[in-house]
Design a protein around this motif. Structure first.
Motif, PDB file in Angstrom:
ATOM      1  N   GLY A  36     -42.268 -20.572 -27.795  1.00  0.00           N
ATOM      2  CA  GLY A  36     -41.172 -19.967 -28.529  1.00  0.00           C
ATOM      3  C   GLY A  36     -41.041 -18.496 -28.179  1.00  0.00           C
ATOM      4  N   TYR A  37     -41.100 -17.647 -29.204  1.00  0.00           N
ATOM      5  CA  TYR A  37     -41.007 -16.208 -28.970  1.00  0.00           C
ATOM      6  C   TYR A  37     -42.367 -15.582 -28.704  1.00  0.00           C
ATOM      7  CZ  TYR A  37     -36.244 -16.619 -30.711  1.00  0.00           C
ATOM      8  OH  TYR A  37     -34.940 -16.965 -30.874  1.00  0.00           O
ATOM      9  N   ALA A  38     -43.438 -16.362 -28.648  1.00  0.00           N
ATOM     10  CA  ALA A  38     -44.784 -15.854 -28.393  1.00  0.00           C
ATOM     11  C   ALA A  38     -45.304 -16.428 -27.084  1.00  0.00           C
ATOM     12  CB  ALA A  38     -45.728 -16.221 -29.537  1.00  0.00           C
ATOM     13  N   ALA A  39     -46.326 -15.760 -26.515  1.00  0.00           N
ATOM     14  CA  ALA A  39     -46.896 -16.243 -25.262  1.00  0.00           C
ATOM     15  C   ALA A  39     -47.646 -17.547 -25.466  1.00  0.00           C
ATOM     16  CB  ALA A  39     -47.830 -15.179 -24.673  1.00  0.00           C
ATOM     17  N   LEU A  40     -48.276 -17.716 -26.629  1.00  0.00           N
ATOM     18  CA  LEU A  40     -49.013 -18.936 -26.948  1.00  0.00           C
ATOM     19  C   LEU A  40     -48.324 -19.643 -28.113  1.00  0.00           C
ATOM     20  CD1 LEU A  40     -52.682 -17.584 -26.765  1.00  0.00           C
ATOM     21  CD2 LEU A  40     -51.386 -18.761 -24.974  1.00  0.00           C
ATOM     22  N   PRO A 177     -37.388 -12.401 -31.687  1.00  0.00           N
ATOM     23  CA  PRO A 177     -38.790 -12.004 -31.476  1.00  0.00           C
ATOM     24  C   PRO A 177     -39.244 -10.814 -32.316  1.00  0.00           C
ATOM     25  CG  PRO A 177     -37.432 -11.138 -29.715  1.00  0.00           C
ATOM     26  CD  PRO A 177     -36.511 -11.939 -30.595  1.00  0.00           C
ATOM     27  N   VAL A 178     -38.375 -10.258 -33.150  1.00  0.00           N
ATOM     28  CA  VAL A 178     -38.710  -9.055 -33.920  1.00  0.00           C
ATOM     29  C   VAL A 178     -39.448  -9.451 -35.197  1.00  0.00           C
ATOM     30  CG1 VAL A 178     -37.800  -7.008 -35.066  1.00  0.00           C
ATOM     31  CG2 VAL A 178     -36.694  -7.881 -32.997  1.00  0.00           C
ATOM     32  N   PRO A 288     -39.345  -9.455 -20.029  1.00  0.00           N
ATOM     33  CA  PRO A 288     -39.877  -9.937 -18.746  1.00  0.00           C
ATOM     34  C   PRO A 288     -41.146 -10.772 -18.886  1.00  0.00           C
ATOM     35  CG  PRO A 288     -39.261  -7.631 -18.612  1.00  0.00           C
ATOM     36  CD  PRO A 288     -39.210  -8.003 -20.059  1.00  0.00           C
ATOM     37  N   ALA A 289     -42.013 -10.428 -19.844  1.00  0.00           N
ATOM     38  CA  ALA A 289     -43.254 -11.183 -20.059  1.00  0.00           C
ATOM     39  C   ALA A 289     -43.342 -11.471 -21.542  1.00  0.00           C
ATOM     40  CB  ALA A 289     -44.461 -10.381 -19.577  1.00  0.00           C
ATOM     41  N   LEU A 290     -42.516 -12.407 -21.997  1.00  0.00           N
ATOM     42  CA  LEU A 290     -42.362 -12.648 -23.428  1.00  0.00           C
ATOM     43  C   LEU A 290     -43.695 -13.025 -24.056  1.00  0.00           C
ATOM     44  CD1 LEU A 290     -40.178 -12.644 -25.560  1.00  0.00           C
ATOM     45  CD2 LEU A 290     -39.870 -15.086 -25.184  1.00  0.00           C
ATOM     46  N   GLY A 291     -44.198 -12.175 -24.933  1.00  0.00           N
ATOM     47  CA  GLY A 291     -45.449 -12.430 -25.623  1.00  0.00           C
ATOM     48  C   GLY A 291     -46.638 -11.765 -24.970  1.00  0.00           C
TER      49      GLY A 291
END
Length: 315
Positions: A36-40, A177-178, A288-291
């Protein structure tokens, strides 16, 4: 320069009490990443953990500063002499609860965190006596909390608590993502005093009105010139608007007494908690590198300080 040897160790353990199921992103959502909006991927859960550690510092020489300016050298009294050992102990307990998957664009992640941190110190001198080389605390710094008393009793008075902090935090997704964060940091002793003061203000026995009534009755008995009191009992009802106004006034009076007590309790507790630190923050993963990279900004209300930073690989 200092000459010393340092060694340390720590033990950490984490346990998951409950783990829910991740909710899939809605159809048509622009977010196609697994997390989702996090890397994991974020999964609702309740987790508790703890960490205990200690460090030992052995002075290999007297830690002193010497100055020579044409006269015999003068040295500052050393904090640690050769052979002295300084011990530092730390304990951290955490609890984390979250709901939501951080995959939907609005209010899909809420987390509550609670952390307790304790730090203590002790030491031995080169003469072999188990004494802390640090200066003794003032009488006002006597043990005030349960953990302080336990540390003093467990180490036979050779250890003392340097800091004890409780941190309560809330994180809430606002939009996309905020996320907005709020943290409150305080000491257990401050929280205990605030609770006691608030409870005393809430449950106080308002004897002033009773004493005034007794004094009034006593004056009436002593001074016969005062007009006679109305007979006891419920007064006859007043017709029309006056009766309604009188009833409303009496109910508002009772409500004001209760509201006054709650207000006094809140004021007393807030006064004791005036030293607690309140911090607001906001963070947003960078596209560019979400999360994997986040922009974090926070503001400390008590200190009036603000800061913004970019964190890399802070998962």
């Amino acid at each position: 320069p200092r000459r010393e040897a340092t060694a340390g160790c720590s033990v950490e353990h984490q346990a998951t009490l409950w783990r829910g199921k991740r909710r899939a992103a809605p159809k048509g959502s622009k977010t196609r990443r697994p997390g989702g909006y996090a890397a994991l991927p974020q999964t609702p859960c309740v987790v508790v953990g703890g960490l205990a550690g200690a460090t030992a510092r052995l002075a290999l020489a007297d830690n002193s500063v010497s100055e020579t300016n044409g006269s015999p050298s003068t040295s500052v009294p050393p904090s640690l002499r050769s052979g002295d050992v300084d011990y530092r102990h730390c304990l951290s307990l955490t609890a984390h609860a979250s709901c939501g998957s951080f995959a939907r664009p609005l209010l899909d992640y809420t987390a509550v965190d609670l952390r307790y941190d304790l730090g203590s110190t002790s030491g031995t001198s080169s003469s072999g006596s188990n004494e802390n080389p640090a200066p003794d605390p003032d009488a006002r710094d006597a043990p005030k909390t349960m953990m302080e008393r336990m540390v003093r009793a467990g180490f036979d008075g050779r250890a003392r608590v340097e800091n004890e902090t409780v941190t309560a935090g809330v994180t809430q997704q606002i939009l996309g993502p905020v996320r907005l964060r709020a943290e409150l940091r305080f000491s257990p002793g401050t929280a205990g005093r605030a609770y006691r003061k608030g409870w005393q203000a809430l449950t106080r026995d308002d004897k002033s009105s009773k004493e005034k009534e007794k004094e009034k009755k006593k004056r009436e008995k002593e001074d016969p010139s005062l007009p006679p009191r109305a007979p006891r009992g419920k007064p006859p009802p007043r017709p029309g608007i006056k009766d309604a106004a009188g009833t409303m006034g009496s109910s508002m009076g009772k409500h004001s007494v209760g509201a006054g007590r709650f207000g006094d309790a809140w004021s007393a507790a807030r006064k004791e908690m005036s030293g607690a630190e309140l911090v607001y923050g906001i963070d947003c993963p960078l596209p560019p590198a979400l999360g994997a990279a986040r922009l974090v900004a926070w503001y400390n209300v008590n200190r009036g300080e603000a800061q913004a930073e970019m964190r890399l690989f802070d998962l």
